[in-house]
Design an enzyme around this catalytic site. Structure first.
Site, PDB file in Angstrom:
ATOM      1  N   SER A 143     -17.100  -2.459  15.738  1.00 29.49           N
ATOM      2  CA  SER A 143     -16.008  -1.679  16.313  1.00 29.49           C
ATOM      3  C   SER A 143     -14.787  -1.647  15.403  1.00 29.49           C
ATOM      4  O   SER A 143     -14.857  -1.111  14.307  1.00 29.49           O
ATOM      5  CB  SER A 143     -15.656  -2.229  17.690  1.00 29.49           C
ATOM      6  OG  SER A 143     -16.669  -1.929  18.604  1.00 29.49           O
ATOM      7  N   LYS A 195       2.224   6.686  37.595  1.00 22.99           N
ATOM      8  CA  LYS A 195       2.787   5.425  37.110  1.00 22.99           C
ATOM      9  C   LYS A 195       1.882   4.248  37.456  1.00 22.99           C
ATOM     10  O   LYS A 195       1.834   3.263  36.719  1.00 22.99           O
ATOM     11  CB  LYS A 195       4.182   5.214  37.722  1.00 22.99           C
ATOM     12  CG  LYS A 195       4.911   3.999  37.162  1.00 22.99           C
ATOM     13  CD  LYS A 195       5.053   4.106  35.657  1.00 22.99           C
ATOM     14  CE  LYS A 195       5.773   2.892  35.082  1.00 22.99           C
ATOM     15  NZ  LYS A 195       5.837   2.947  33.604  1.00 22.99           N
TER      16      LYS A 195
END
Length: 312
Positions: A143, A195
């Site tokens: 990765s 949010k």
């Protein structure tokens, strides 16, 4: 006459006493200074004020410079872009470096830190075109580590090394079922419709999930573009699994074009660079630096966002 004698004797005794007291004070100050200097030196050694924090050698002979990328890639850690690039910069700028090797042993981590390392390595290579840059994989380079590694002129690995994992993930937990069983009510008040994005204590919103999937796909494509740019025609373009997040052994990685060949730091230095002398340029942070970074990471964990996107 007796009075004069006694007076002179008393004067001599007082004078000697004063001299003795002054001498004792001077020696007391001297020993206190020595104690303070000793404690200061010990503290300096522990906190890194005394001595060189960098691991680069003052060797005057030709050498291969090695910098470690070890552990999870994250801001504030030993495998942060700041630490790794500090070592690489010193390695490239050393006039006796005949090649630079990044010794990689990492499962990946932050895509931001990985991207910063990749971009800066490309810049360093342009500044020092005569110094070859190799990546040598030890146990694993997956990765984010592989994201960084494709900046190398060539990548070498052991036949049993783990390479690849070209993918992106975002993981977490949902606790709504447990909260219902315990009779716990989540009270979340926000200003802004998103949010509370992927809040683990609220039911998952399909709309927010799709936004997360889109964001991950964007980061994944950035990863793919960097790998294609770094590896070019060496990649086996007919294998659809290369960018699926799978991992392979170093031996298979050679066949897929993820790795250029099998080798170690010693064999690359000896057989490719033709220089046996290997010098470690990995920065060694002081105790104070380690403590400061740990406190910074702890604060970021306490105050930071819930989103944890990783190349891992």
């Amino acid at each position: 006459m007796n009075e004069s004698f006694e007076r002179d004797a008393l004067k001599e005794i007082l004078t000697a006493s004063i001299k003795e007291q002054r001498s004792a004070r001077r020696w007391g100050i001297f020993f206190k200074f020595l104690t303070f200097a000793y404690l200061f030196m010990i503290a300096g050694l522990m906190l890194g004020w005394i001595g060189d924090e960098d691991a680069e050698s003052a060797s005057s002979g030709a050498h291969v410079a090695v910098v470690d990328l070890n552990g999870e890639i994250s801001a504030g850690g030993d495998a942060s872009s700041e630490m790794v690039l500090h070592g690489l910069k010193n390695a490239f700028e050393d006039r006796n470096s005949k090649a630079v090797i990044l010794r990689a042993n990492s499962p990946g981590g932050s895509p931001v830190q990985s991207g910063m390392m990749y971009d800066e390595i490309v810049r360093l290579k342009k500044q020092h075109p005569k110094i070859p840059f190799y990546v040598v994989v030890e146990d694993v380079c997956a990765s984010g580590c592989y994201y960084t590694a494709v900046a190398g002129d060539k990548i070498f690995a052991d036949k049993a090394s783990i390479v690849g994992s070209i993918g992106v993930l975002m993981d977490g937990f949902g606790f709504t079922g447990t909260m219902d069983k315990l009779g716990v009510e989540r009270r979340l008040i926000t200003a802004g419709a998103n949010k509370g994005f992927l809040d683990p204590f609220s039911p998952q919103s399909e709309e927010q999930k799709q936004k997360a999937v889109t964001m991950l796909a964007e980061v994944h494509q950035q990863f793919i573009n960097v790998v294609k740019q770094g590896r070019g025609k060496r990649l086996a373009s007919n294998n659809p699994d290369i960018f699926s997040g799978l991992v392979w052994s170093g031996e298979t990685g050679v066949k897929l074009g993820l790795v250029d060949g099998l080798g170690s730091v010693s064999s690359v230095a000896r057989d490719i660079v033709k220089v046996d002398n290997v010098v470690d340029f990995t920065p060694q942070p002081s105790y104070a630096d380690r403590l400061a970074r740990q406190l910074g990471v702890a604060a970021a964990t306490t105050l930071g966002a819930k989103l944890d996107i990783r190349l891992k």
